[in-house]
Design a protein around this motif. Structure first.
Motif, PDB file in Angstrom:
ATOM      1  N   TRP A 199      22.361 -20.306  17.192  1.00  0.00           N
ATOM      2  CA  TRP A 199      23.795 -20.570  17.234  1.00  0.00           C
ATOM      3  C   TRP A 199      24.575 -19.258  17.298  1.00  0.00           C
ATOM      4  N   LEU A 200      24.178 -18.281  16.501  1.00  0.00           N
ATOM      5  CA  LEU A 200      24.870 -16.991  16.506  1.00  0.00           C
ATOM      6  C   LEU A 200      24.759 -16.306  17.872  1.00  0.00           C
ATOM      7  N   LYS A 201      23.592 -16.376  18.495  1.00  0.00           N
ATOM      8  CA  LYS A 201      23.422 -15.784  19.821  1.00  0.00           C
ATOM      9  C   LYS A 201      24.277 -16.507  20.855  1.00  0.00           C
ATOM     10  N   MET A 222      18.311 -27.270   5.754  1.00  0.00           N
ATOM     11  CA  MET A 222      17.896 -28.634   5.578  1.00  0.00           C
ATOM     12  C   MET A 222      17.260 -28.749   4.209  1.00  0.00           C
ATOM     13  N   GLN A 223      17.670 -29.696   3.447  1.00  0.00           N
ATOM     14  CA  GLN A 223      17.140 -29.872   2.114  1.00  0.00           C
ATOM     15  C   GLN A 223      15.880 -30.716   2.167  1.00  0.00           C
ATOM     16  N   VAL A 231      12.882 -23.653  10.625  1.00  0.00           N
ATOM     17  CA  VAL A 231      13.684 -24.348  11.635  1.00  0.00           C
ATOM     18  C   VAL A 231      15.164 -24.050  11.412  1.00  0.00           C
ATOM     19  N   LYS A 232      15.594 -24.123  10.156  1.00  0.00           N
ATOM     20  CA  LYS A 232      16.988 -23.854   9.817  1.00  0.00           C
ATOM     21  C   LYS A 232      17.391 -22.437  10.234  1.00  0.00           C
ATOM     22  N   LEU A 233      16.558 -21.453   9.895  1.00  0.00           N
ATOM     23  CA  LEU A 233      16.862 -20.068  10.242  1.00  0.00           C
ATOM     24  C   LEU A 233      16.883 -19.866  11.752  1.00  0.00           C
ATOM     25  N   HIS A 234      15.947 -20.494  12.443  1.00  0.00           N
ATOM     26  CA  HIS A 234      15.893 -20.382  13.906  1.00  0.00           C
ATOM     27  C   HIS A 234      17.162 -20.961  14.529  1.00  0.00           C
ATOM     28  N   LYS A 235      17.604 -22.120  14.029  1.00  0.00           N
ATOM     29  CA  LYS A 235      18.824 -22.743  14.555  1.00  0.00           C
ATOM     30  C   LYS A 235      20.042 -21.865  14.290  1.00  0.00           C
ATOM     31  N   GLN A 236      20.095 -21.232  13.110  1.00  0.00           N
ATOM     32  CA  GLN A 236      21.207 -20.345  12.798  1.00  0.00           C
ATOM     33  C   GLN A 236      21.240 -19.159  13.759  1.00  0.00           C
TER      34      GLN A 236
END
Length: 81
Positions: free
Chosen positions: A53-55, A1-2, A45-50
């Protein structure tokens, strides 16, 4: 997110506990602490969402990778690299 995307939403006050020496140094350097904290939280937040999603998609990714390993890429013969 920018950061530009973050600032479009309405702002809300929040109480944060920050290392006092770090806060003092940031203020001395003219750093906007609220914006910096917001940018850091947005990145978290961005890293957590990534990661989430991968999991959630690990089985599908593994299945796709196994298919490619066993059968190669579809239309691979048309690749020019």
């Amino acid at each position: 997110m920018q950061a530009a995307e973050v600032t479009k939403s309405p702002r809300k006050s929040a109480n944060l506990s920050i290392d006092s020496a770090l806060l003092q140094e940031a203020k001395a350097l003219g750093i906007n602490v609220s914006r910096s904290a917001e940018a850091g939280i947005a990145e978290a937040v961005k890293l957590h969402k990534q990661e989430k999603w991968l999991k959630e998609n690990a089985r599908a990714l593994a299945s796709s990778n196994a298919y490619v390993e066993a059968n190669s890429l579809p239309l691979e013969r048309h690749r020019q690299f």
